[in-house]
Design a protein around this motif. Structure first.
Motif, PDB file in Angstrom:
ATOM      1  N   LEU A  30       0.830  -1.196   0.000  1.00 37.13           N
ATOM      2  CA  LEU A  30       0.000   0.000   0.000  1.00 37.13           C
ATOM      3  C   LEU A  30       0.868   1.249   0.000  1.00 37.13           C
ATOM      4  O   LEU A  30       1.937   1.283   0.610  1.00 37.13           O
ATOM      5  CB  LEU A  30      -0.908   0.022   1.235  1.00 37.13           C
ATOM      6  CG  LEU A  30      -1.830  -1.192   1.414  1.00 37.13           C
ATOM      7  CD1 LEU A  30      -2.442  -1.185   2.808  1.00 37.13           C
ATOM      8  CD2 LEU A  30      -2.911  -1.202   0.346  1.00 37.13           C
ATOM      9  N   THR A 177      -3.209   2.029  -4.200  1.00 41.41           N
ATOM     10  CA  THR A 177      -2.985   3.367  -3.667  1.00 41.41           C
ATOM     11  C   THR A 177      -4.062   3.739  -2.653  1.00 41.41           C
ATOM     12  O   THR A 177      -3.982   4.788  -2.017  1.00 41.41           O
ATOM     13  CB  THR A 177      -2.996   4.416  -4.803  1.00 41.41           C
ATOM     14  OG1 THR A 177      -4.245   4.331  -5.512  1.00 41.41           O
ATOM     15  CG2 THR A 177      -1.868   4.167  -5.785  1.00 41.41           C
ATOM     16  N   ASN A 179      -5.383   3.112   0.739  1.00 40.25           N
ATOM     17  CA  ASN A 179      -5.002   2.464   1.994  1.00 40.25           C
ATOM     18  C   ASN A 179      -6.196   1.924   2.775  1.00 40.25           C
ATOM     19  O   ASN A 179      -6.034   1.123   3.692  1.00 40.25           O
ATOM     20  CB  ASN A 179      -4.229   3.452   2.879  1.00 40.25           C
ATOM     21  CG  ASN A 179      -2.802   3.633   2.409  1.00 40.25           C
ATOM     22  OD1 ASN A 179      -2.466   3.272   1.289  1.00 40.25           O
ATOM     23  ND2 ASN A 179      -1.960   4.197   3.239  1.00 40.25           N
ATOM     24  N   MET A 199       3.722  -1.111   3.893  1.00 41.83           N
ATOM     25  CA  MET A 199       3.347   0.284   3.641  1.00 41.83           C
ATOM     26  C   MET A 199       4.519   1.032   3.026  1.00 41.83           C
ATOM     27  O   MET A 199       5.631   1.020   3.574  1.00 41.83           O
ATOM     28  CB  MET A 199       2.948   0.969   4.948  1.00 41.83           C
ATOM     29  CG  MET A 199       1.753   0.358   5.645  1.00 41.83           C
ATOM     30  SD  MET A 199       0.199   0.696   4.800  1.00 41.83           S
ATOM     31  CE  MET A 199       0.110   2.471   4.956  1.00 41.83           C
ATOM     32  N   ASP A 309      -3.791   9.194   5.084  1.00 46.33           N
ATOM     33  CA  ASP A 309      -3.631   7.777   4.772  1.00 46.33           C
ATOM     34  C   ASP A 309      -3.822   6.965   6.039  1.00 46.33           C
ATOM     35  O   ASP A 309      -3.455   7.402   7.135  1.00 46.33           O
ATOM     36  CB  ASP A 309      -2.230   7.494   4.211  1.00 46.33           C
ATOM     37  CG  ASP A 309      -2.076   7.972   2.780  1.00 46.33           C
ATOM     38  OD1 ASP A 309      -3.100   8.072   2.077  1.00 46.33           O
ATOM     39  OD2 ASP A 309      -0.930   8.235   2.364  1.00 46.33           O
ATOM     40  N   VAL A 311      -2.742   3.883   8.361  1.00 44.36           N
ATOM     41  CA  VAL A 311      -1.575   3.032   8.597  1.00 44.36           C
ATOM     42  C   VAL A 311      -1.995   1.873   9.486  1.00 44.36           C
ATOM     43  O   VAL A 311      -2.915   1.978  10.288  1.00 44.36           O
ATOM     44  CB  VAL A 311      -0.411   3.814   9.237  1.00 44.36           C
ATOM     45  CG1 VAL A 311       0.172   4.792   8.242  1.00 44.36           C
ATOM     46  CG2 VAL A 311      -0.849   4.550  10.490  1.00 44.36           C
ATOM     47  N   SER A 316       6.426  -0.968   8.081  1.00 47.46           N
ATOM     48  CA  SER A 316       6.084   0.217   7.304  1.00 47.46           C
ATOM     49  C   SER A 316       7.328   0.973   6.864  1.00 47.46           C
ATOM     50  O   SER A 316       8.251   1.167   7.650  1.00 47.46           O
ATOM     51  CB  SER A 316       5.193   1.164   8.121  1.00 47.46           C
ATOM     52  OG  SER A 316       4.010   0.517   8.515  1.00 47.46           O
ATOM     53  N   SER A 335      -1.367  12.605   4.179  1.00 42.49           N
ATOM     54  CA  SER A 335      -0.976  11.915   2.956  1.00 42.49           C
ATOM     55  C   SER A 335       0.345  12.426   2.398  1.00 42.49           C
ATOM     56  O   SER A 335       0.990  11.736   1.613  1.00 42.49           O
ATOM     57  CB  SER A 335      -2.073  12.045   1.899  1.00 42.49           C
ATOM     58  OG  SER A 335      -2.304  13.409   1.591  1.00 42.49           O
TER      59      SER A 335
END
Length: 349
Positions: A30, A177, A179, A199, A309, A311, A316, A335
């Protein structure tokens, strides 16, 4: 400023190589647009990756922006493009002619494409990568019930889970794209089938500073300005530098981000609501807000309009410190650095 090289992505390359090298993997990759996900995958397709089982990995790449949910068509295109797989093309097409008919239902085709890949690359380990998977297998919204998958999409995910667990000869990586896609998908398909998330965030500050100064030739002051405004978003920084070179007298850093104007309007519309304002304040000041999910309409709107976004408690590639999120917990981050600065400007202007 265009380049085929992807900078500052050693972490995510290592994560993807590790994923593809192992067995029984069903993961998500992602990250926002224009940060190099597709280029990294394309590079990996050219590499000779040997897994922990000592089998060569064959990375089959299907772009859903081109093929939607026609996975069979995407595989055939991939065979045509990659020279290293041309020896397998005839074998694939021959096997396909044996049991694929024009009257075949999509649900049957999904099963067949998995069988074809496993039979074609019988001495290798197949890694199926679907770019923009949310376009191929969208989660539909409903006003009267939970989100849902159409029959073909549900069959695809069921086949994926079955092949990965039973054959032990295939990995599947879904790229997006969006998330929020895995969370919405979890309402229609058991999240226990997925083995993890990767991520991809902005490039880390030290790597971005090296790019600005050593590769792009910026001085100390200008590179610090770019780093402060665009952080590690190489695409936005590149757009800004193009504008600076061609329009020095009228340069406006915010105009280098073409859709920032629309996103600024969304931010402005959220500010009157006290709860929205609290979320936006934390995004601006802390850079992180813990949430329980995306069922909250405020969260959905921020994610849908590219303000924030989501998470996950995962490995990540993000240049920020995340608190220890437990399974079932999620967080919001801006973002981009440009968005975070815009939120702050509207809050305190």
């Amino acid at each position: 400023m265009t380049s085929n090289r992807v900078h500052g992505r050693s972490f995510i390359r290592n994560q993807l190589t590790h994923t593809l090298s192992h067995v029984g993997q069903f993961k998500f990759l992602l990250g926002a647009k224009n940060i190099g996900k597709s280029k990294i995958i394309s590079d990996l397709c050219q590499q000779n990756i040997i897994g922990i089982d000592e089998k060569r990995r064959v990375i089959v790449y299907v772009d859903a922006r081109v093929h939607q949910n026609d996975i069979m068509g995407g595989v055939k295109d991939w065979l045509n493009v990659h020279k290293s797989t041309r020896n397998y093309k005839d074998r694939f097409l021959q096997k396909m002619s044996n049991f694929v008919t024009s009257r075949m239902r999509p649900t049957e085709e999904f099963k067949n494409v998995f069988d074809l890949l496993l039979h074609t690359f019988e001495d290798e380990y197949v890694c199926l990568v679907i770019d923009q998977a949310d376009l191929a297998f969208p989660v539909h919204e409903s006003e009267f019930s939970d989100d849902y998958l159409d029959r073909e999409s549900k069959e695809f995910f069921n086949h994926c889970a079955a092949v990965i667990k039973q054959s032990k000869r295939m990995n599947v990586l879904l790229c997006s794209t969006d998330n929020s896609y895995p969370i919405r998908l979890a309402s229609c398909f058991s999240p226990h089938n997925f083995t993890g998330f990767i991520m991809a965030g902005e490039v880390f500050p030290q790597e971005m500073r090296a790019l600005l100064r050593e590769t792009w030739g910026m001085g100390t002051h200008l590179s610090d300005v770019f780093l402060g405004h665009y952080a590690g978003h190489i695409h936005l920084a590149s757009e800004a530098l193009e504008q600076l070179v061609h329009n020095l007298d009228n340069f406006n850093s915010s105009l280098a981000y073409p859709h920032l104007f629309f996103e600024s309007m969304v931010i402005q519309s959220c500010l009157p609501d006290d709860r929205n304002r609290k979320v936006l304040t934390e995004l601006a000041e802390v850079g992180f807000v813990q949430i329980e999910g995306i069922r909250d309409r405020r969260v959905e709107e921020l994610v849908r309009h590219n303000i924030a976004d989501i998470v996950y408690p995962v490995s990540s590639d993000l240049p920020i410190h995340l608190p220890n999120l437990k399974p079932g917990q999620f967080g919001l981050i801006p973002s981009s650095q440009a968005i975070r600065l815009s939120i702050a400007a509207m809050l305190y202007d």
